[in-house]
Design a protein around this motif. Structure first.
Motif, mmCIF file in Angstrom:
data_model
loop_
_atom_site.group_PDB
_atom_site.id
_atom_site.type_symbol
_atom_site.label_atom_id
_atom_site.label_comp_id
_atom_site.label_asym_id
_atom_site.label_seq_id
_atom_site.Cartn_x
_atom_site.Cartn_y
_atom_site.Cartn_z
ATOM 1 N N SER A 108 17.389 11.050 115.925
ATOM 2 C CA SER A 108 17.828 12.332 116.035
ATOM 3 C C SER A 108 16.149 13.150 115.984
ATOM 4 N N GLY A 109 15.868 13.966 114.976
ATOM 5 C CA GLY A 109 14.939 14.262 115.952
ATOM 6 C C GLY A 109 14.071 13.435 116.302
ATOM 7 N N GLY A 110 13.726 12.218 117.129
ATOM 8 C CA GLY A 110 13.092 11.065 117.896
ATOM 9 C C GLY A 110 13.516 11.756 119.131
ATOM 10 N N TYR A 111 14.642 11.699 119.264
ATOM 11 C CA TYR A 111 15.144 11.531 120.390
ATOM 12 C C TYR A 111 14.783 13.288 121.228
ATOM 13 N N TRP A 112 14.876 13.481 119.964
ATOM 14 C CA TRP A 112 14.481 15.161 120.656
ATOM 15 C C TRP A 112 13.242 14.896 120.970
ATOM 16 N N LEU A 113 12.422 14.677 120.544
ATOM 17 C CA LEU A 113 10.967 14.776 120.993
ATOM 18 C C LEU A 113 11.125 14.257 122.556
ATOM 19 N N ALA A 114 11.843 13.355 122.811
ATOM 20 C CA ALA A 114 11.820 12.224 124.266
ATOM 21 C C ALA A 114 12.359 13.230 124.783
ATOM 22 N N CYS A 115 13.440 14.034 124.862
ATOM 23 C CA CYS A 115 14.059 14.987 125.702
ATOM 24 C C CYS A 115 13.229 16.271 126.249
ATOM 25 N N ALA A 116 11.791 15.771 125.313
ATOM 26 C CA ALA A 116 10.699 16.924 125.849
ATOM 27 C C ALA A 116 10.490 16.426 127.588
ATOM 28 N N ALA A 117 10.864 15.214 127.526
ATOM 29 C CA ALA A 117 10.254 14.735 128.618
ATOM 30 C C ALA A 117 10.518 14.492 129.985
ATOM 31 N N ASP A 118 9.742 14.258 131.440
ATOM 32 C CA ASP A 118 11.096 14.718 132.502
ATOM 33 C C ASP A 118 12.077 13.826 132.812
ATOM 34 N N GLU A 119 11.619 12.393 132.896
ATOM 35 C CA GLU A 119 12.473 10.818 131.869
ATOM 36 C C GLU A 119 11.712 10.096 130.461
#
Length: 281
Positions: A108-119
């Motif tokens: 959820s929001g944890g994956y939203w944060l992960a998507c801020a990364a390039d990889e």
């Protein structure tokens, strides 16, 4: 300029003997994403709580990359967006890559944060995804009646008391909430598509709110590889030091004052436990 660099510049010959190593800065994003933690809260993510850690991480000299160590079941969508946008702003300003590493959960929001990364990387046992929106509450109308308590509620505005937990649930209020969820879900999906692009597959259940283990998440394009932070960073940047950027501690914690009020602490614990328990943790 660091203290070491200042000394090296003033003492002849010292600069040649000082080893200048590259740095990969690590920011820990652990906990439930919530806008209002208590002054002594631990394990809570919001922009105010992580701002100093982010600025310290991106402020390193000889910075090669920033690694996000994520362990979160999600939480408030606005704080998820604010933190992710701040990460992208700093990354663009500094021109450095950002790598995300999912631990137990990046959902959820944890994956939203992960998507801020390039990889994005995950362990084979990590739970990743849950691209959806959820909210919950309780209804206390029967409890009030049982104890003879009369609810008195006065508003100006027909919709001011929507979803009041002490009033009977109205179908029109539920319909309004579902529309709000649909709009937030669309924003979430658009963010994932923007960041992941053609790495995503066209699986029908990709945006249903389901969650996957690391290997399945890799097949779906939600992550880029399997591995731990130390493993990947050592392979990519063998000559770099790993430096953890810690956030500034809250004032009350620095003063060594006591814990928050018992009732508030219990409520926080129950709320956070509920968020983690959806993933069996």
């Amino acid at each position: 300029m660091s203290v070491t660099d200042k000394l090296a510049s003033r003492i002849p010959g010292l600069a040649d003997r000082v080893e200048r190593k590259d740095v990969v800065a690590v920011v820990k994003l652990h906990g439930v994403i919530t806008p209002s933690p208590s002054p002594l809260a631990r394990g809570a993510i919001n922009l105010a709580a992580v701002e100093t850690a982010l600025t310290r991480a991106f402020g390193h000299e000889r910075l090669k990359a920033v690694a996000l160590l994520i362990n979160s079941p999600g939480g408030a969508p606005t704080q998820s967006g604010l933190v992710a946008e701040r990460i992208r702003q700093l990354a663009d300003e500094k021109g450095v890559p950002v790598l995300a590493f999912c631990e137990d959960v990046a959902a959820s929001g944890g994956y939203w944060l992960a998507c801020a990364a390039d990889e994005i990387f995950a362990h084979r046992t990590s739970m990743v995804g849950s691209i959806g929106v959820i909210s919950g509450g309780f209804g206390f109308t029967g409890l009030l009646e049982r104890f003879g308590v009369e609810r008195r509620l006065h508003t100006a505005g027909a919709n001011k008391s929507r979803l009041d937990p002490f009033s009977p649930e109205k179908p029109e209020d539920v319909e309004w909430l579902k529309k709000m969820h649909a709009q937030l879900h669309e924003l979430f999906v658009n963010w994932v598509k923007e960041r992941r692009g053609d790495r995503l597959t066209d699986a029908e259940d990709l945006f249903t709110g389901d969650v996957w283990l690391g290997a399945n998440a890799l097949e779906l394009g939600l992550i880029d590889g399997l591995g731990s932070l130390r493993q990947i960073v050592t392979e990519r940047y063998p000559d770099a030091d790993i430096s953890v950027a810690e956030p500034k501690r809250p004032l009350l914690a620095r003063l060594g004052l006591g814990a928050p009020a018992a009732a508030s602490a219990v409520l926080d614990a129950v709320t956070q436990k509920a968020a983690w328990s959806r993933f069996g943790l």
